[in-house]
Every structure is written in structure tokens, then in C-alpha cells.
Design a protein around this motif. Structure first.
Motif, PDB file in Angstrom:
ATOM      1  N   ASP A  12     -12.075  -0.105   1.120  1.00 29.10           N
ATOM      2  CA  ASP A  12     -12.072   1.179   1.825  1.00 29.10           C
ATOM      3  C   ASP A  12     -12.955   1.165   3.068  1.00 29.10           C
ATOM      4  O   ASP A  12     -13.283   2.216   3.617  1.00 29.10           O
ATOM      5  CB  ASP A  12     -12.561   2.295   0.886  1.00 29.10           C
TER       6      ASP A  12
ATOM      7  N   MET B 152     -13.810   9.727   7.691  1.00 30.81           N
ATOM      8  CA  MET B 152     -12.425   9.327   7.866  1.00 30.81           C
ATOM      9  C   MET B 152     -11.723   9.279   6.516  1.00 30.81           C
ATOM     10  O   MET B 152     -12.308   8.852   5.539  1.00 30.81           O
ATOM     11  CB  MET B 152     -12.391   7.932   8.484  1.00 30.81           C
ATOM     12  N   THR B 153     -10.488   9.667   6.503  1.00 36.36           N
ATOM     13  CA  THR B 153      -9.729   9.607   5.258  1.00 36.36           C
ATOM     14  C   THR B 153      -9.324   8.159   4.988  1.00 36.36           C
ATOM     15  O   THR B 153      -9.329   7.320   5.888  1.00 36.36           O
ATOM     16  CB  THR B 153      -8.453  10.473   5.342  1.00 36.36           C
ATOM     17  N   SER B 154      -8.944   7.887   3.766  1.00 35.41           N
ATOM     18  CA  SER B 154      -8.527   6.521   3.425  1.00 35.41           C
ATOM     19  C   SER B 154      -7.268   6.118   4.208  1.00 35.41           C
ATOM     20  O   SER B 154      -7.103   4.946   4.543  1.00 35.41           O
ATOM     21  CB  SER B 154      -8.327   6.364   1.923  1.00 35.41           C
ATOM     22  N   LYS B 155      -6.395   7.093   4.517  1.00 35.68           N
ATOM     23  CA  LYS B 155      -5.205   6.784   5.324  1.00 35.68           C
ATOM     24  C   LYS B 155      -5.605   6.373   6.737  1.00 35.68           C
ATOM     25  O   LYS B 155      -5.028   5.459   7.311  1.00 35.68           O
ATOM     26  CB  LYS B 155      -4.253   7.982   5.383  1.00 35.68           C
ATOM     27  N   GLU B 156      -6.593   7.073   7.305  1.00 38.28           N
ATOM     28  CA  GLU B 156      -7.052   6.751   8.660  1.00 38.28           C
ATOM     29  C   GLU B 156      -7.724   5.372   8.688  1.00 38.28           C
ATOM     30  O   GLU B 156      -7.512   4.599   9.618  1.00 38.28           O
ATOM     31  CB  GLU B 156      -8.025   7.820   9.171  1.00 38.28           C
ATOM     32  N   VAL B 157      -8.502   5.079   7.659  1.00 37.39           N
ATOM     33  CA  VAL B 157      -9.147   3.768   7.563  1.00 37.39           C
ATOM     34  C   VAL B 157      -8.075   2.689   7.453  1.00 37.39           C
ATOM     35  O   VAL B 157      -8.131   1.661   8.140  1.00 37.39           O
ATOM     36  CB  VAL B 157     -10.127   3.703   6.369  1.00 37.39           C
ATOM     37  N   ARG B 158      -7.086   2.926   6.611  1.00 36.07           N
ATOM     38  CA  ARG B 158      -5.996   1.955   6.434  1.00 36.07           C
ATOM     39  C   ARG B 158      -5.249   1.723   7.754  1.00 36.07           C
ATOM     40  O   ARG B 158      -4.979   0.584   8.131  1.00 36.07           O
ATOM     41  CB  ARG B 158      -5.033   2.433   5.334  1.00 36.07           C
ATOM     42  N   ARG B 159      -4.947   2.811   8.481  1.00 33.85           N
ATOM     43  CA  ARG B 159      -4.272   2.689   9.770  1.00 33.85           C
ATOM     44  C   ARG B 159      -5.118   1.890  10.758  1.00 33.85           C
ATOM     45  O   ARG B 159      -4.615   1.020  11.458  1.00 33.85           O
ATOM     46  CB  ARG B 159      -3.963   4.078  10.344  1.00 33.85           C
TER      47      ARG B 159
END
Length: 181
Positions: A85, A1-8
Motif C-alpha cells: 500500500d 491518498m486512497t488505495s485506488k489512488e496509490v495503485r494508480r
């Protein structure tokens, strides 16, 4: 998963949190646990920059009461700093089998331990701490599942060993019978 997906993902979890919820931070082979107390804050048993393991010599990782683990402390930190993260999950899964204390009492219990030093991988880790706060029970499903896995693995190895030993004995008896004829 990208960091944006993790953040979301973590933002979605965060918006659903209530005071007293248990948080599981997935960190590869293990999970770190914390207790949500509101206002973007959690209380957890942790080392200075990690989950209580600190910069531990790997030869001591399974120490039952090693002094090296004493650097962990119950502390209050920002939810986002602890998440970093890592994927975060609200995990009150034991609510179905154990009675949860009222949110105000859960937080009160957690706050009463701020500054307490001590860590034990088997008997007093971050999961034991948060479950004590929420359910008044010091339990760690991670420790119990690893212990069960080791016990089952040991039992399987023992059975395989006995079967192999018995099998080798019957082969010897078959050889003896054939040599007698």
C-alpha cells in the motif's frame, strides 16, 4: 491518498520502469529501496516480511552492528508484493552526479548477492545495497541526511548554549559594576 489512488500512481511508475532502475518505497519516516530487474521483479535487502528491521526490539534500532539485524537477506520479490500500500517512486536522482553502470551489469551485481545475509542501519541497509548495484558506491542519502541533521542540531544547541553562557556572564558583570557604584 486512497488505495485506488496509490495503485494508480504505482501503475504509472511501473509502466515507466527500465531494468536497473532504483525504486524508493515511501514508508512514513523512512524509505525502503529495491532494484527493478524486469518482469515485475525487484531485488532488495529485506527481512522475511519487511525491510530488514524485522521484529526488532526498539531499544536496538540504532545499534551499529547488532546481531538482531542479521536476519535481513538479499532477495528477489514481486514488485507489487513489495509495494503493498506504499507509494513507489523511480529514483535514479544520483545519475546526475555518479556514473550508472550498464543495466545488465547492475542486474548481474544484484543477482550475485541473492541470499547474502546481513543488515546494518548505518552502514549496510537496503539503500546502500541498491546504490552499490547501480553506481558501485555504498551510499545512503537517508543516513547521511539524518546524520547531517543531528550534527547541525548539535551545533545549533552548542552555539545557543555558549551564547546563553556568555549572556549570563555579562549579566553578572553588569550586576557587579552596578553594585560597585
Amino acid at each position: 491518498m486512497t488505495s485506488k489512488e496509490v495503485r494508480r500512481h504505482n501503475e504509472a511508475v511501473y509502466t515507466d520502469l527500465e531494468v536497473g532502475d532504483l525504486l524508493e518505497f515511501k514508508r512514513g519516516m523512512y524509505s525502503h529501496w529495491a532494484l527493478f530487474i524486469g518482469n515485475s521483479e525487484v531485488i532488495h535487502l529485506s527481512g522475511e516480511d519487511d525491510d530488514g528491521l524485522g521484529e526488532v526490539d526498539r531499544t536496538h534500532i540504532f545499534t551499529i552492528s547488532g546481531v538482531t539485524f542479521d536476519k535481513a537477506i538479499v532477495r528477489r520479490d514481486n514488485f507489487w508484493d513489495v509495494a503493498g500500500d506504499d507509494m513507489v517512486y523511480k529514483n535514479n536522482s544520483n545519475d546526475s552526479k555518479w556514473k550508472s553502470l550498464p543495466p545488465s551489469q547492475i542486474v548481474e551485481r544484484a543477482l550475485s548477492k541473492i541470499g547474502r545475509v546481513g543488515y546494518n542501519l548505518i552502514f549496510s541497509n537496503c539503500e546502500h545495497f541498491v546504490k552499490w548495484c547501480r553506481y558501485n558506491m555504498e551510499r545512503s542519502d537517508q543516513v547521511e541526511s539524518y546524520a547531517t541533521g543531528l550534527a547541525v542540531g548539535g551545533a545549533i544547541a552548542a552555539v545557543v548554549g555558549v551564547v546563553a553562557w556568555l549572556g549570563s556572564g555579562s549579566k553578572d558583570q553588569t550586576k557587579e559594576r552596578k553594585s560597585e557604584h
